[in-house]
Design a protein around this motif. Structure first.
Motif, PDB file in Angstrom:
ATOM      1  N   PHE B  18       0.823  -1.206   0.000  1.00  0.00           N
ATOM      2  CA  PHE B  18       0.000   0.000   0.000  1.00  0.00           C
ATOM      3  C   PHE B  18       0.858   1.258   0.000  1.00  0.00           C
ATOM      4  O   PHE B  18       0.510   2.269  -0.538  1.00  0.00           O
ATOM      5  CB  PHE B  18      -0.720   0.043   1.340  1.00  0.00           C
ATOM      6  N   LEU B 170      -5.647  -4.476  -1.624  1.00  0.00           N
ATOM      7  CA  LEU B 170      -6.584  -3.456  -2.109  1.00  0.00           C
ATOM      8  C   LEU B 170      -5.836  -2.441  -2.974  1.00  0.00           C
ATOM      9  O   LEU B 170      -4.631  -2.242  -2.793  1.00  0.00           O
ATOM     10  CB  LEU B 170      -7.238  -2.750  -0.908  1.00  0.00           C
ATOM     11  N   CYS B 210      -9.440  -4.309   6.952  1.00  0.00           N
ATOM     12  CA  CYS B 210     -10.482  -3.538   6.265  1.00  0.00           C
ATOM     13  C   CYS B 210     -10.710  -4.035   4.834  1.00  0.00           C
ATOM     14  O   CYS B 210      -9.854  -4.692   4.249  1.00  0.00           O
ATOM     15  CB  CYS B 210     -10.127  -2.059   6.249  1.00  0.00           C
ATOM     16  N   GLY B 211     -11.889  -3.718   4.292  1.00  0.00           N
ATOM     17  CA  GLY B 211     -12.165  -3.986   2.875  1.00  0.00           C
ATOM     18  C   GLY B 211     -12.974  -5.240   2.592  1.00  0.00           C
ATOM     19  O   GLY B 211     -13.383  -5.459   1.451  1.00  0.00           O
ATOM     20  N   CYS B 235     -15.463  -3.120   7.149  1.00  0.00           N
ATOM     21  CA  CYS B 235     -15.247  -1.723   7.490  1.00  0.00           C
ATOM     22  C   CYS B 235     -14.322  -1.039   6.502  1.00  0.00           C
ATOM     23  O   CYS B 235     -13.492  -1.664   5.850  1.00  0.00           O
ATOM     24  CB  CYS B 235     -14.704  -1.584   8.907  1.00  0.00           C
ATOM     25  N   CYS B 236     -14.552   0.224   6.362  1.00  0.00           N
ATOM     26  CA  CYS B 236     -13.625   1.087   5.640  1.00  0.00           C
ATOM     27  C   CYS B 236     -13.576   2.340   6.492  1.00  0.00           C
ATOM     28  O   CYS B 236     -14.267   3.312   6.252  1.00  0.00           O
ATOM     29  CB  CYS B 236     -14.132   1.397   4.242  1.00  0.00           C
ATOM     30  N   SER B 237     -12.822   2.239   7.540  1.00  0.00           N
ATOM     31  CA  SER B 237     -12.812   3.312   8.509  1.00  0.00           C
ATOM     32  C   SER B 237     -11.354   3.635   8.789  1.00  0.00           C
ATOM     33  O   SER B 237     -10.612   2.786   9.266  1.00  0.00           O
ATOM     34  CB  SER B 237     -13.544   2.809   9.748  1.00  0.00           C
ATOM     35  N   PRO B 238     -10.946   4.823   8.432  1.00  0.00           N
ATOM     36  CA  PRO B 238      -9.504   5.085   8.475  1.00  0.00           C
ATOM     37  C   PRO B 238      -8.913   5.158   9.879  1.00  0.00           C
ATOM     38  O   PRO B 238      -9.513   5.722  10.786  1.00  0.00           O
ATOM     39  CB  PRO B 238      -9.395   6.452   7.794  1.00  0.00           C
ATOM     40  N   HIS B 250      -5.706   9.858   5.038  1.00  0.00           N
ATOM     41  CA  HIS B 250      -6.884   9.032   5.352  1.00  0.00           C
ATOM     42  C   HIS B 250      -6.424   7.586   5.516  1.00  0.00           C
ATOM     43  O   HIS B 250      -6.738   6.909   6.479  1.00  0.00           O
ATOM     44  CB  HIS B 250      -7.882   9.165   4.195  1.00  0.00           C
ATOM     45  N   CYS B 251      -5.688   7.124   4.517  1.00  0.00           N
ATOM     46  CA  CYS B 251      -5.033   5.815   4.542  1.00  0.00           C
ATOM     47  C   CYS B 251      -4.143   5.793   3.309  1.00  0.00           C
ATOM     48  O   CYS B 251      -4.293   6.623   2.417  1.00  0.00           O
ATOM     49  CB  CYS B 251      -6.048   4.664   4.507  1.00  0.00           C
ATOM     50  N   ALA B 253      -4.150   3.865   0.786  1.00  0.00           N
ATOM     51  CA  ALA B 253      -4.879   3.602  -0.462  1.00  0.00           C
ATOM     52  C   ALA B 253      -5.411   4.896  -1.084  1.00  0.00           C
ATOM     53  O   ALA B 253      -5.541   5.009  -2.292  1.00  0.00           O
ATOM     54  CB  ALA B 253      -6.021   2.631  -0.202  1.00  0.00           C
ATOM     55  N   LEU B 254      -5.726   5.866  -0.241  1.00  0.00           N
ATOM     56  CA  LEU B 254      -6.277   7.128  -0.753  1.00  0.00           C
ATOM     57  C   LEU B 254      -5.289   8.282  -0.598  1.00  0.00           C
ATOM     58  O   LEU B 254      -5.683   9.452  -0.583  1.00  0.00           O
ATOM     59  CB  LEU B 254      -7.591   7.458  -0.026  1.00  0.00           C
ATOM     60  N   CYS B 306     -14.067  -1.230   0.029  1.00  0.00           N
ATOM     61  CA  CYS B 306     -12.949  -0.280   0.095  1.00  0.00           C
ATOM     62  C   CYS B 306     -13.243   0.967  -0.740  1.00  0.00           C
ATOM     63  O   CYS B 306     -13.578   0.875  -1.928  1.00  0.00           O
ATOM     64  CB  CYS B 306     -11.699  -0.987  -0.417  1.00  0.00           C
ATOM     65  N   LEU B 307     -13.097   2.101  -0.124  1.00  0.00           N
ATOM     66  CA  LEU B 307     -13.389   3.370  -0.794  1.00  0.00           C
ATOM     67  C   LEU B 307     -12.515   3.587  -2.029  1.00  0.00           C
ATOM     68  O   LEU B 307     -12.943   4.191  -3.014  1.00  0.00           O
ATOM     69  CB  LEU B 307     -13.141   4.494   0.215  1.00  0.00           C
ATOM     70  N   SER B 308     -11.322   3.100  -1.965  1.00  0.00           N
ATOM     71  CA  SER B 308     -10.426   3.245  -3.110  1.00  0.00           C
ATOM     72  C   SER B 308     -10.987   2.475  -4.315  1.00  0.00           C
ATOM     73  O   SER B 308     -10.929   2.943  -5.456  1.00  0.00           O
ATOM     74  CB  SER B 308      -9.042   2.732  -2.714  1.00  0.00           C
TER      75      SER B 308
HETATM   76  S1  SF4 Z   1     -10.136   3.045   1.583  1.00  0.00           S
HETATM   77 FE1  SF4 Z   1      -8.464   2.745   3.048  1.00  0.00          FE
HETATM   78  S2  SF4 Z   1      -9.497   2.352   5.028  1.00  0.00           S
HETATM   79 FE2  SF4 Z   1     -10.990   2.041   3.418  1.00  0.00          FE
HETATM   80  S3  SF4 Z   1     -10.954  -0.172   3.012  1.00  0.00           S
HETATM   81 FE3  SF4 Z   1      -9.628   0.853   1.491  1.00  0.00          FE
HETATM   82  S4  SF4 Z   1      -7.612   0.760   2.428  1.00  0.00           S
HETATM   83 FE4  SF4 Z   1      -9.067   0.338   4.078  1.00  0.00          FE
END
Ligand code: SF4
Ligand code: SF4
Lengths: 91, 323
Positions: B18, B170, B210-211, B235-238, B250-251, B253-254, B306-308
Motif C-alpha cells: 500500500f 486493495l 479492512c475492505g 469496514c472502511c474506517s480510516p 486518510h489511509c 490507499a487514498l 474499500c473506498l479506493s
Molecule cells: S479506503 Fe483505506 S481504510 Fe478504506 S478499506 Fe480501502 S484501504 Fe481500508
C-alpha cells in the motif's frame, strides 16, 4: 461540454449503479442518485451526441412525444441547476 | 488509534504494498528517510491530548528507524499500547528491544507474505524463534486461490500467537499495485471458508482487516466461517496515518486524494472526522453497481467495501480532475 445552453459543473464524478446514475459533487461533498429519466438523459449528454439526436433518443426511451420532450429535458436540467450539477452558459 | 509512519524506507519489496508508491514519492521530494525523534515526541504529546491510547508503528519498515528502541521506550512512557507492523527482518538491537516487552504492552504483526530475499528469510526465522508467542501472523490475500496451511504450520512450529490477521490486497487510487479485483472476491471468500477448516482445527482465529464485504461469502460459506471462529467485519474506517513532514493521510490507499498538512488548531480526531466528512458522498455507492440497493448495506452488515475501489469505479465529468 455544452448542451441546451448549460454546461456541467466542475469536479463531478458519476457511475452507473443499479438504482440509476449516481453523481458525486466532490467540491461540495454531496452525492445524488438520479431518477430513471434523469439517468437516461445524463448518459445521453455524457456521450456527447448532437442535440437533435439526444432529443430524439430521449423521447423514444422515455416514451414522451417529441413535441413535449424539450419541456421535460429543460425541467430536468433546471432541477440539476438547483442542485449545482450544471451551470447556465453566458452569452 | 493512530498510525505513525516512522520509516519511509523498507528492506522488502512486496508488490501488493500500500505504502510503496506514496513513500517513493515522498523520498523523491523530501529525502527524509525517517520521522525524527523530535517529531515522534511531538505527536505523542498530541495523541495524549486527543486521548488516543493505541499507536501503531508502520513504514516502510518501522524497525529500520535508527532510534527504534528509544521510540518504544518513549511511547511506553506515555502509557500507550503499541502495535508494530513489520516484515520480520529484524536487527539484533530491535530483537533485544522486542524480547523485553510483553504482548499486553506491544503487539507485533509480522507480514508473512512479505517479498524478502533468501538471506532475509533466515533472519526472519531468527525473529520467529526469539519472539515466538509475541508474534501475530499477518497475511495479505493477493490471489483468490490461496492456502493457509503453510502459515498454520509456521504458527505451530514457532509457537506464534494463534491468530491470523488477514488482509485483502486493495488498490491504491490512481496507482498500480497488485490488488484483487472485486470480481475475484467471491472466489476468495469461498477459498477462505475452505481454508478456515485448517486453521480452526489448530485453534487459530482469523481476524479480517479492512475492505471485506458480506457478499463475497455465500450463505453456506458464511456459516462455515462463523463456525470456524471468523469474526466478520466489513469496514472502511480510516486509522489515520501520520507521516514525516506533518502530512496526515486518510489511509495509504487514498493517499493521492485525501491528505492534510498538520495544523496546530486541529486535534487528530478532528482531522479524522474531516476525512470521514469529505469521503461521505462516495460511501453511498459500493464496489459493485448493486451496492446502493443491497439489503446487507441497508442493514449495516456491509460498508460497500474499500473506498479506493469504489472511487475507481467513477468517471470524471468533462473537465473534472481525473480520479
Ligand atoms: S479506503 Fe483505506 S481504510 Fe478504506 S478499506 Fe480501502 S484501504 Fe481500508
Ligand atoms: S453492499 Fe455491495 S459489497 Fe456489500 S454485500 Fe452488498 S453488494 Fe456486496
Amino acid at each position: 461540454m455544452e448542451f441546451f445552453g448549460y454546461s456541467f459543473s466542475k469536479n463531478l464524478y458519476w457511475v452507473n449503479n443499479k438504482e440509476g446514475v449516481v453523481v458525486v459533487d466532490d467540491q461540495h461533498q454531496r452525492s445524488y442518485v438520479l431518477e430513471s429519466a434523469e439517468s437516461v438523459l445524463w448518459r445521453l449528454l455524457i456521450n456527447q451526441i448532437d442535440a437533435e439526436a439526444i432529443v430524439r433518443q430521449f423521447s423514444i426511451i422515455i416514451s414522451v412525444p417529441e413535441d413535449q420532450i424539450m419541456g421535460k429535458i429543460l425541467s430536468i436540467i433546471e432541477g440539476w441547476k438547483k442542485n449545482g450539477l450544471v451551470e447556465r452558459m453566458n452569452g | 488509534m493512530a498510525n505513525l509512519i516512522v520509516s519511509n524506507i523498507c528492506n522488502a519489496n512486496c508488490d501488493f504494498c500500500f505504502a510503496s508508491s506514496f513513500l517513493h514519492k515522498k523520498m523523491n521530494l523530501i529525502t527524509q528517510r525517517f520521522m525524527s525523534f523530535e517529531e515522534i515526541q511531538f505527536y505523542m504529546n498530541l495523541l495524549d491530548q486527543s486521548g488516543v491510547h493505541d499507536v501503531r508503528l508502520l513504514g516502510g519498515e518501522p524497525t529500520l528507524h535508527p532510534n527504534f528502541p528509544e521510540i518504544i521506550t518513549n511511547i511506553r512512557s506515555h502509557q500507550k499500547h503499541i502495535t508494530i507492523f513489520t516484515n520480520g527482518v529484524l536487527s539484533e538491537k530491535v530483537l533485544q528491544t522486542l524480547e523485553d516487552i510483553t504482548p499486553d504492552v506491544c503487539s507485533i504483526i509480522l507480514n508473512m507474505n512479505a517479498k524478502i530475499l533468501q538471506d532475509q528469510i533466515q533472519i526472519r526465522e531468527k525473529t520467529l524463534i526469539r519472539l515466538g508467542n509475541k508474534v501475530i501472523s499477518g497475511y495479505t490475500i493477493t490471489n483468490p486461490i490461496f492456502a493457509l496451511d503453510f502459515l498454520t504450520q509456521m504458527i505451530m512450529d514457532y509457537s506464534l500467537q494463534r491468530v491470523i490477521r488477514l488482509g485483502l490486497a486493495l488498490p491504491i487510487l490512481k496507482k498500480q499495485n497488485a490488488a484483487l479485483h472485486p470480481k475475484q472476491f467471491p472466489a476468495a471468500g469461498h477459498c477462505l471458508a475452505e481454508q478456515s477448516a485448517i486453521t480452526f482445527q489448530k485453534g487459530i482465529r482469523i481476524e479480517p482487516d479492512c475492505g471485506f464485504v458480506r457478499c463475497m461469502f455465500s450463505e453456506n460459506d458464511f456459516s462455515i466461517l462463523k463456525e470456524h471462529n471468523f469474526h466478520y467485519v466489513s469496514c472502511c474506517s480510516p486509522v489515520i496515518d501520520i507521516c514525516t513532514d506533518g502530512q496526515i493521510l486518510h489511509c495509504f490507499a487514498l493517499s493521492e486524494k485525501y491528505y492534510e498538512k498538520f495544523d496546530q488548531s486541529m486535534g487528530i480526531l478532528e482531522i479524522r472526522k474531516k476525512f470521514l466528512e469529505r469521503t461521505k458522498p462516495w460511501r453511498f455507492s459500493g464496489i459493485y453497481p448493486e451496492c446502493g440497493t443491497c439489503s446487507y448495506k441497508i442493514r449495516g452488515e456491509c460498508s460497500g467495501g474499500c473506498l479506493s475501489m469504489i472511487m475507481s469505479r467513477f468517471n470524471p465529468v468533462g473537465v473534472s480532475e481525473n480520479l
